[in-house]
Design an enzyme around this catalytic site. Sequence first.
Site, PDB file in Angstrom:
ATOM      1  N   CYS A 137       4.664 -10.645 -30.398  1.00 27.59           N
ATOM      2  CA  CYS A 137       4.011 -10.384 -28.657  1.00 27.59           C
ATOM      3  C   CYS A 137       3.301  -8.819 -29.717  1.00 27.59           C
ATOM      4  CB  CYS A 137       4.787  -9.695 -28.076  1.00 27.59           C
ATOM      5  SG  CYS A 137       3.992  -8.507 -26.663  1.00 27.59           S
ATOM      6  N   TYR A 147      -7.359 -11.033 -24.004  1.00 25.30           N
ATOM      7  CA  TYR A 147      -6.402 -11.995 -23.135  1.00 25.30           C
ATOM      8  C   TYR A 147      -7.094 -12.170 -21.882  1.00 25.30           C
ATOM      9  CZ  TYR A 147      -1.540 -11.361 -25.594  1.00 25.30           C
ATOM     10  OH  TYR A 147      -1.057 -11.287 -26.250  1.00 25.30           O
TER      11      TYR A 147
END
Length: 346
Positions: free
Chosen positions: A63, A203
Amino acid sequence: MGLLQNGQWVDKWYPTEETGGKFTRSESSFRDWITQDGKPLDENSTGFKAESNRYHLYVSLACPWAHRTLIYLQLKGLQEIIGVTVVEPHMLTNGWEFSGSKQSPIAHHIEGADVDKLNAADFLYQIYQKADASYNGRVTVPVLWDMHTNTIVSNESAEIIRMFNSAFNHLVDNSCDFYPQTLRAEIDELNSWIYDSINNGVYKAGFATTQVAYNEAFEQLFTALDTLEKRLASQRFLTGDEFTEADIRLFTTLIRFDAVYVGHFKTNKQRIADYPHLFGYVKEIYQMDGVSQTVNFEHIKQHYYFSHEMINPTRIVPTGPDIDFNQPHGRTQINAQRVNLLQARF
């Protein structure tokens, strides 16, 4: 990818059908602060005192948001006073999970993931349930856990790194400041723009479910990268010669770009390796003491390509790309050129 609804786990993807195909990121829910004296910042927050061996960090090596916090642990020398537990890179029907889970659908353990020895949880959502039995929201990393009160202090990476930057300075022999007073306005402005266009921009492109939403995110992303390439042609870091929080926040996206985002998120106009100044900038930060050991490309690729079945239904994880981030970066020349230009003016 799921969430807790009234404290109950639900395996549910982002509802892009409600947003015209656009990916919208949820706000973090736990937003308390650790301070040197333990006093709350305001009447609406709880005070947490900066102490050795009191706090624990739950992270994913995959992440980019959690990655920020790991870099701060290294650069601020906090590894000895704040513990870390790493989740498995594969995020499936139960969300983030810990190694050794008896209920896990994951077929194999990937090196670098940990058993949760602190709370004996199988899944990260159980940590959230322990902090708030009726919690509503996404279960994300990083999570900063207080072992004294058995609760979550914060799950907002932008605020965790600010705490790491200053709250523990009296406990470690490291006074480096990545958010200096004189640059705060510029750093905040850069962070806001880079977050929307690049950090979250990849994203927005990758999780888009309509062509229009994808096109919009794609154009915004590469316009921003082009702008940064020009900016870094004449200065070593985002604010000039000083390495700051803004650089760390940008780096964790750029280091993943060629390995994951170009292919998996379809951000394929150019690679970072195709931008001479951005590529040199990434290599310089990667080569800083302690940074490279926070980068795990196996976890990064395994997470994205294996976890997002709706994007990559075969779950085949690419072998490449083969990029040497230890090559000479040439960024010190930028600094020397700036000094020479300044001297020539006077």
